[in-house]
Scaffold this motif. Sequence first.
Motif, PDB file in Angstrom:
ATOM      1  N   PRO A   1      -4.544 -11.466  10.661  1.00 30.86           N
ATOM      2  CA  PRO A   1      -4.153 -11.889   9.301  1.00 30.86           C
ATOM      3  C   PRO A   1      -3.022 -12.909   9.297  1.00 30.86           C
ATOM      4  N   HIS A   2      -2.224 -12.941  10.398  1.00 31.39           N
ATOM      5  CA  HIS A   2      -1.114 -13.901  10.408  1.00 31.39           C
ATOM      6  C   HIS A   2      -1.609 -15.325  10.637  1.00 31.39           C
ATOM      7  N   LEU A   3      -2.894 -15.445  11.071  1.00 27.13           N
ATOM      8  CA  LEU A   3      -3.409 -16.791  11.353  1.00 27.13           C
ATOM      9  C   LEU A   3      -4.030 -17.445  10.119  1.00 27.13           C
ATOM     10  N   THR A   4      -4.195 -16.698   9.054  1.00 24.97           N
ATOM     11  CA  THR A   4      -4.818 -17.282   7.879  1.00 24.97           C
ATOM     12  C   THR A   4      -3.766 -17.504   6.798  1.00 24.97           C
ATOM     13  N   CYS A   5      -3.992 -18.516   5.983  1.00 27.25           N
ATOM     14  CA  CYS A   5      -3.017 -18.719   4.906  1.00 27.25           C
ATOM     15  C   CYS A   5      -3.525 -18.081   3.624  1.00 27.25           C
ATOM     16  N   ASN A   6      -4.780 -17.575   3.653  1.00 25.15           N
ATOM     17  CA  ASN A   6      -5.302 -16.919   2.460  1.00 25.15           C
ATOM     18  C   ASN A   6      -5.165 -15.410   2.617  1.00 25.15           C
ATOM     19  N   ARG A   7      -4.063 -14.864   2.119  1.00 28.65           N
ATOM     20  CA  ARG A   7      -3.806 -13.433   2.309  1.00 28.65           C
ATOM     21  C   ARG A   7      -4.080 -12.672   1.031  1.00 28.65           C
ATOM     22  N   PHE A   8      -4.589 -11.430   1.210  1.00 31.06           N
ATOM     23  CA  PHE A   8      -4.776 -10.564   0.051  1.00 31.06           C
ATOM     24  C   PHE A   8      -4.570  -9.112   0.476  1.00 31.06           C
ATOM     25  N   ILE A   9      -4.311  -8.277  -0.499  1.00 30.64           N
ATOM     26  CA  ILE A   9      -4.046  -6.859  -0.235  1.00 30.64           C
ATOM     27  C   ILE A   9      -5.119  -6.031  -0.936  1.00 30.64           C
ATOM     28  N   THR A  10      -5.630  -5.020  -0.264  1.00 23.96           N
ATOM     29  CA  THR A  10      -6.532  -4.072  -0.919  1.00 23.96           C
ATOM     30  C   THR A  10      -5.878  -2.687  -0.802  1.00 23.96           C
ATOM     31  N   TYR A  11      -6.208  -1.816  -1.727  1.00 26.68           N
ATOM     32  CA  TYR A  11      -5.580  -0.493  -1.690  1.00 26.68           C
ATOM     33  C   TYR A  11      -6.560   0.592  -2.087  1.00 26.68           C
ATOM     34  N   GLN A  12      -6.280   1.806  -1.633  1.00 29.42           N
ATOM     35  CA  GLN A  12      -7.130   2.942  -1.982  1.00 29.42           C
ATOM     36  C   GLN A  12      -6.256   4.129  -2.376  1.00 29.42           C
ATOM     37  N   LEU A  13      -6.842   4.981  -3.183  1.00 36.38           N
ATOM     38  CA  LEU A  13      -6.163   6.205  -3.615  1.00 36.38           C
ATOM     39  C   LEU A  13      -6.823   7.375  -2.895  1.00 36.38           C
TER      40      LEU A  13
ATOM     41  N   ARG B   1      -3.979  -2.256   2.804  1.00 39.71           N
ATOM     42  CA  ARG B   1      -4.100  -3.055   4.014  1.00 39.71           C
ATOM     43  C   ARG B   1      -4.203  -4.535   3.678  1.00 39.71           C
ATOM     44  N   LEU B   2      -3.983  -5.313   4.716  1.00 40.70           N
ATOM     45  CA  LEU B   2      -3.922  -6.758   4.549  1.00 40.70           C
ATOM     46  C   LEU B   2      -5.255  -7.373   4.960  1.00 40.70           C
ATOM     47  N   ASN B   3      -5.808  -8.222   4.140  1.00 42.62           N
ATOM     48  CA  ASN B   3      -7.062  -8.929   4.434  1.00 42.62           C
ATOM     49  C   ASN B   3      -8.139  -8.013   4.997  1.00 42.62           C
TER      50      ASN B   3
ATOM     51  N   PHE C   1      -5.175   0.327  20.559  1.00 40.65           N
ATOM     52  CA  PHE C   1      -4.705  -0.594  21.587  1.00 40.65           C
ATOM     53  C   PHE C   1      -4.162  -1.875  20.936  1.00 40.65           C
ATOM     54  N   ILE C   2      -4.944  -2.417  19.993  1.00 40.36           N
ATOM     55  CA  ILE C   2      -4.426  -3.529  19.203  1.00 40.36           C
ATOM     56  C   ILE C   2      -3.970  -2.942  17.872  1.00 40.36           C
ATOM     57  N   HIS C   3      -2.668  -2.893  17.701  1.00 43.35           N
ATOM     58  CA  HIS C   3      -2.116  -2.250  16.499  1.00 43.35           C
ATOM     59  C   HIS C   3      -2.544  -2.983  15.250  1.00 43.35           C
ATOM     60  N   LYS C   4      -2.906  -2.187  14.264  1.00 46.11           N
ATOM     61  CA  LYS C   4      -3.219  -2.785  12.968  1.00 46.11           C
ATOM     62  C   LYS C   4      -2.156  -2.382  11.980  1.00 46.11           C
ATOM     63  N   LEU C   5      -1.785  -3.344  11.165  1.00 44.19           N
ATOM     64  CA  LEU C   5      -0.764  -3.098  10.165  1.00 44.19           C
ATOM     65  C   LEU C   5      -1.401  -2.452   8.939  1.00 44.19           C
ATOM     66  N   PHE C   6      -0.778  -1.411   8.431  1.00 45.57           N
ATOM     67  CA  PHE C   6      -1.231  -0.891   7.144  1.00 45.57           C
ATOM     68  C   PHE C   6      -0.025  -0.389   6.363  1.00 45.57           C
TER      69      PHE C   6
END
Length: 217
Positions: A130-142, A122-124, A99-104
């Motif tokens: 995530p658009h409301l914070t100025c501290n952004r980071f990316i995590t990833y998985q294999l 994914r983001l944060n 319902f609330i889309h999440k970006l990935f």
Amino acid sequence: MRRHSTVILSGVTFFSRPVHCQYSLLGCGWRGPHHEVNSHEQQCQHPNHSGAQVFSHLQRQAENVEEASKIFTQIMSVLSFEKITFNDLQLKPYRTDEFIHKLFYETSRFSALSYQWVIKARLNDNQKDPHLTCNRFITYQLIVKSKPSSPMVVHFMILRGPFGDMRVNPHICQFEFTESNTESPFFALPLPDSAECNKLLAARIIDFRLMMGMVTK
Ligand SMILES: [Zn+2]
């Protein structure tokens, strides 16, 4: 993001490259345009600090150097594995159907080490806004898409690659894939700062190289 200040001299505009104070080794955090560094260094207080005052800073630096050399040794060791490979990949943005889309972000499937794989990012860590914070980071998985017939320990890392411009720090992740564990946990993509993260997100498609090495048991 690298900031340049503009200097105008008799109608000629050129960029003054940002430099550090020469006492940054003693803990001075000043960074500014090249033409201001002399006047800063003349009044910089760091050369007058006592050994005790600069000690914790030096200790932190020594720890960073030790950490960097540990990562270097790990990378050297992975490059000596029997099986190593790399793929030049693209992370593309998607939204979940919730319902609330999440970006990935996700790559297309790719083959490596005789298996099919995909990288998800994914983001944060999917935090709500995530658009409301100025501290952004990316995590990833294999993720391995074909079931491994026997457990396999895979070491992997993301690099800039020939088609991207990601300023990613050296790192190595490791995970044991088994028949029931086909997804690694999310690892932090070590970018130098949040500005670098924003730059990647603004480009939409993230080009990178994935290096993989496998220990055969
Ligand atoms: Zn200084």
